[in-house]
Design an enzyme around this catalytic site. Structure first.
Site, mmCIF file in Angstrom:
data_model
loop_
_atom_site.group_PDB
_atom_site.id
_atom_site.type_symbol
_atom_site.label_atom_id
_atom_site.label_comp_id
_atom_site.label_asym_id
_atom_site.label_seq_id
_atom_site.Cartn_x
_atom_site.Cartn_y
_atom_site.Cartn_z
ATOM 1 N N GLY A 40 45.318 42.208 33.531
ATOM 2 C CA GLY A 40 44.206 41.294 33.713
ATOM 3 C C GLY A 40 42.967 42.072 34.090
ATOM 4 O O GLY A 40 43.048 43.212 34.568
ATOM 5 N N GLN A 44 34.748 43.249 37.702
ATOM 6 C CA GLN A 44 35.327 44.594 37.698
ATOM 7 C C GLN A 44 34.617 45.528 36.728
ATOM 8 O O GLN A 44 34.713 46.739 36.868
ATOM 9 C CB GLN A 44 36.819 44.532 37.372
ATOM 10 C CG GLN A 44 37.641 43.872 38.471
ATOM 11 C CD GLN A 44 39.096 43.863 38.114
ATOM 12 O OE1 GLN A 44 39.581 42.950 37.448
ATOM 13 N NE2 GLN A 44 39.810 44.897 38.552
ATOM 14 N N CYS A 88 45.632 46.974 41.551
ATOM 15 C CA CYS A 88 44.332 46.496 41.098
ATOM 16 C C CYS A 88 43.567 47.647 40.460
ATOM 17 O O CYS A 88 43.517 48.749 41.016
ATOM 18 C CB CYS A 88 43.534 45.935 42.278
ATOM 19 S SG CYS A 88 41.915 45.284 41.812
ATOM 20 N N LEU A 89 42.974 47.380 39.318
ATOM 21 C CA LEU A 89 42.197 48.406 38.627
ATOM 22 C C LEU A 89 40.941 48.786 39.405
ATOM 23 O O LEU A 89 40.366 49.839 39.149
ATOM 24 C CB LEU A 89 41.829 47.923 37.223
ATOM 25 C CG LEU A 89 43.023 47.675 36.295
ATOM 26 C CD1 LEU A 89 42.570 47.071 34.979
ATOM 27 C CD2 LEU A 89 43.819 48.946 36.076
ATOM 28 N N HIS A 120 45.225 36.680 41.265
ATOM 29 C CA HIS A 120 44.576 37.976 41.467
ATOM 30 C C HIS A 120 43.201 37.997 40.784
ATOM 31 O O HIS A 120 42.200 38.363 41.399
ATOM 32 C CB HIS A 120 45.483 39.073 40.896
ATOM 33 C CG HIS A 120 44.933 40.442 41.049
ATOM 34 N ND1 HIS A 120 45.457 41.361 41.932
ATOM 35 C CD2 HIS A 120 43.898 41.082 40.422
ATOM 36 C CE1 HIS A 120 44.766 42.488 41.844
ATOM 37 N NE2 HIS A 120 43.824 42.344 40.929
ATOM 38 N N GLU A 121 43.163 37.601 39.515
ATOM 39 C CA GLU A 121 41.902 37.638 38.771
ATOM 40 C C GLU A 121 40.916 36.603 39.306
ATOM 41 O O GLU A 121 39.716 36.865 39.401
ATOM 42 C CB GLU A 121 42.145 37.441 37.275
ATOM 43 C CG GLU A 121 43.047 38.484 36.639
ATOM 44 C CD GLU A 121 42.661 39.929 36.928
ATOM 45 O OE1 GLU A 121 41.463 40.219 37.133
ATOM 46 O OE2 GLU A 121 43.563 40.785 36.959
ATOM 47 N N HIS A 173 38.965 37.794 42.234
ATOM 48 C CA HIS A 173 37.822 38.638 41.883
ATOM 49 C C HIS A 173 36.563 37.799 41.660
ATOM 50 O O HIS A 173 35.458 38.239 41.992
ATOM 51 C CB HIS A 173 38.103 39.450 40.611
ATOM 52 C CG HIS A 173 38.935 40.659 40.836
ATOM 53 N ND1 HIS A 173 38.546 41.704 41.648
ATOM 54 C CD2 HIS A 173 40.146 41.019 40.330
ATOM 55 C CE1 HIS A 173 39.477 42.648 41.637
ATOM 56 N NE2 HIS A 173 40.458 42.257 40.848
#
Length: 190
Positions: free
Chosen positions: A46, A51, A99-100, A141-142, A145
């Site tokens: 995702g 991000q 997480c990226l 999670h997304e 953000h």
């Protein structure tokens, strides 16, 4: 399409609520395509627009579940309804999340097991996805953000302390830090 740099923990765009998407146009479609390419290159399951430095309420996802069913799409202006999370301590393996924007690290976090995603496609068409398990986790999670939270903001104290130590050691926590998928290497996250 293009691979975009991913912002790292501490960049202001990651810690502020994103704005609603107003224009469903070619620019939005191009951004979604770039985000999908970036998610694949990272690799992740995702990626939210903040991000990649874009403060819009939008995320992309791609996840193959244990039954080999592919779940993928772009969620524009999403609303996420979740069941209450279980009241338990996070399991180090079963609840490990990455997480990226906090690359190369994984920490356990308890999430709700069920979620209902209501959003729009890049063409402005409404859709709904009922999710359980890891897909529900990905959506949460997304979605976080889009509200200015990273999963490390939600960790239990001992894990939050470890994450803070890592951020200090890597000099994360200031504006403008980023990494480039395909150039810089970190173990994947979401």
């Amino acid at each position: 399409m293009a691979v975009l740099p991913i912002r790292i923990f501490g960049d202001p765009v990651l810690h502020s609520p994103a704005l609603p998407v107003i224009a469903f146009d070619d620019d939005l479609r191009r951004l979604v395509g770039d985000m999908i390419d970036t998610m694949h290159a990272a690799p992740g399951v995702g990626l939210a627009a903040p991000q990649v430095g874009v403060a819009l309420r939008l995320f992309v996802y791609e996840y193959t579940d244990t039954d080999d069913v592919l779940h993928s799409g772009a969620a524009v202006n999403p609303v996420l309804l979740i069941s209450p999370p279980p009241v338990e301590e996070a399991h180090e393996d079963l609840d490990a999340e990455g997480c990226l924007s906090f690359p190369g690290e994984r920490f356990p976090l308890v999430r709700s097991t069920d979620a209902l995603l209501r959003a729009y496609t890049v063409d402005g068409e409404p859709f709904e996805v009922s999710a359980t398990g890891w897909l529900a986790r990905i959506f949460q999670h997304e979605y976080d953000h889009l509200d200015g939270y990273l999963y490390v903001d939600r960790l239990e104290f001992s894990y939050a302390k470890a994450a803070s130590k890592i951020a200090r050691k890597r000099s994360w926590g200031s504006p403008g830090q980023q990494w480039m998928p395909g150039v810089d290497t970190f173990d994947g996250g979401a």
